[in-house]
Write an enzyme that holds these catalytic residues in place. Structure first.
Site, short mmCIF file in Angstrom:
data_model
loop_
_atom_site.label_atom_id
_atom_site.label_comp_id
_atom_site.label_asym_id
_atom_site.label_seq_id
_atom_site.Cartn_x
_atom_site.Cartn_y
_atom_site.Cartn_z
N ASP A 282 -112.50 21.01 10.99
CA ASP A 282 -113.08 21.96 10.08
C ASP A 282 -114.00 22.40 9.54
O ASP A 282 -114.74 23.39 8.03
CB ASP A 282 -112.46 21.81 8.81
CG ASP A 282 -111.80 20.86 7.64
OD1 ASP A 282 -112.80 20.42 8.46
OD2 ASP A 282 -111.57 20.97 6.74
N SER B 247 -113.73 12.91 1.50
CA SER B 247 -112.81 13.83 2.60
C SER B 247 -112.63 12.81 3.15
O SER B 247 -111.39 12.91 4.48
CB SER B 247 -113.12 15.07 2.94
OG SER B 247 -114.65 14.54 3.04
N HIS C 220 -115.89 17.44 8.56
CA HIS C 220 -114.68 16.65 8.74
C HIS C 220 -114.09 16.32 10.20
O HIS C 220 -114.34 17.73 11.38
CB HIS C 220 -113.14 16.70 8.42
CG HIS C 220 -113.25 16.72 6.52
ND1 HIS C 220 -114.01 18.36 6.04
CD2 HIS C 220 -114.17 16.38 5.70
CE1 HIS C 220 -113.29 18.41 4.78
NE2 HIS C 220 -113.91 16.97 4.81
#
Length: 383
Positions: free
Chosen positions: A355, A48, A358
């Protein structure tokens, strides 16, 4: 056509210095020198931290809700969610911009050309094949994590795309010789999924060589396909990660670093991973003298931002996320960013974490700036 070719600049190595980026020097400061490299495309792999939009497709495959498809994701730069786990751009986006290239399109979610590059990274991806983590589970266990999107699967996607990019050995050599292969962070998910299965930090250390071998074999595989310029990311300081701090707290105050509040054991695991990765990269370089392999330090700049947030314009409580639910770090496994009941900080650029695991666009910019400025200016090259 004139431009950078790895053989013509065989003496050049992507030397990524172990130093934190300076917020006073923007990414654009490095752009002119880097464009001289004449990279025509970027091919990205990872999780991610690098995924520019594949994860909504994959999460849909597994019928798993995906918050990144909802506001406030993408609000800082794009104005709408893009599938990135961020309020704006990722490190790979700033790398592309610094090289004068378009943003790297997600392989699973893009219906246009991939001549300028493709991104195979997927949120929640592991380095090791997903079957490893499901071994020993009772029949019928409905455990969807990790997805079958490991580095090996991403390489298969690349190999399926390759025939549309080049047809002959020489054509592929020429095409990929003008490409940058970006191996984003991998390993964090391998270790976190293992922790979810009950392994402690000491047991995780025994997994590190497996993770490093997997990454190293992927690099060798890409080199066989014609890759001659690779940028390989190290691992973030996992002990400073708000989800790790939330889900795996320690009752012993001595387990935390006094200055930062990060978990010592997990940061030591990250350091061990990064050390083994750099040793492996050195071995690969010695075997392929005409291939440039740069190590991108992810640990040091994040630690610098955690230790000295004000230096980067961040608020003092560096481990508190911008968008999330109730909890010690404004992070909750029940109420996540974008859920009803979640809240978003007024100024994401004043936060390190977006969040949870990240980073904000602001943090990504600083890290990318450091990586870009660390790449030596190329020698003049001609065909």
């Amino acid at each position: 056509m004139g431009g950078f070719t790895p053989r013509a600049a065989a003496s050049l190595l992507l030397l990524l210095l172990l130093r934190s980026p300076s917020p006073s020097e923007p990414v654009a400061a490095a752009a002119a020198a880097l464009r001289a490299r004449r990279y025509d495309s970027i091919f990205g792999f990872g999780d991610s931290f690098t995924d520019t939009g594949n994860n909504p497709v994959v999460f849909a495959w597994y019928s798993v809700p995906n918050p990144v498809t909802r506001p406030p994701y993408g609000s800082t730069f794009f104005g709408h969610p893009t599938g990135r786990n961020c309020d704006g751009r990722l490190i790979i986006d700033f790398i592309a911009e610094g090289l004068g290239l378009p943003l790297v399109p997600p392989f699973l979610a893009h219906d246009g050309s991939f001549r300028r590059g493709a991104n195979f990274a997927v949120g929640a991806a592991t380095a090791i094949d997903a079957a490893f983590f499901h071994d020993g589970e009772p029949p019928g266990t409905d455990n969807k994590f990790p997805f079958n999107t490991s580095l090996g699967v991403q390489l298969q996607w690349f190999e399926s795309l390759k025939p549309s990019l080049c047809a002959t050995t020489q054509e592929c050599k020429d095409f990929f010789g003008r490409s940058l292969f970006f191996l984003g962070e991998l390993g964090f998910n391998d270790y976190s999924f293992s922790m979810n299965k009950g392994k402690n930090v000491q047991q995780l250390r025994s997994l590190v060589p497996h993770v490093i071998r997997t990454i190293s074999m992927a690099i060798e595989r890409l080199i066989k396909h014609g890759a001659t310029s690779l940028l390989v990311s190290g691992m973030v300081p996992a002990g400073c990660d708000p989800p790790i701090l939330t889900f795996f707290p320690s009752a012993d105050p001595a387990s935390y670093e006094p200055r930062t509040g990060c978990l010592k054991g997990m940061n030591e695991l990250s350091t061990y991973h990064n050390s083994m990765l750099q040793e492996s990269l050195d071995k690969i370089r010695s075997k392929h003298l005409d291939v440039e392999i740069g190590y991108a330090d992810f640990f040091s700049p994040v630690m610098e931002m955690v230790k000295s947030p004000a230096k980067f314009g961040f608020e003092e409580d560096a481990l508190t996320v911008c968008c999330g639910g109730p909890g010690r770090y404004h992070f909750s496994g029940v109420v996540v960013c974008g859920d009803p009941g979640s809240t978003t900080c007024k100024d994401p650029s004043a936060r390190l974490f977006w969040d949870g695991a990240h980073l904000t666009e602001a943090a990504n910019r600083y890290i990318a700036d450091g990586w870009l400025r660390s790449i030596s200016s190329p020698a003049t090259a001609t065909n």
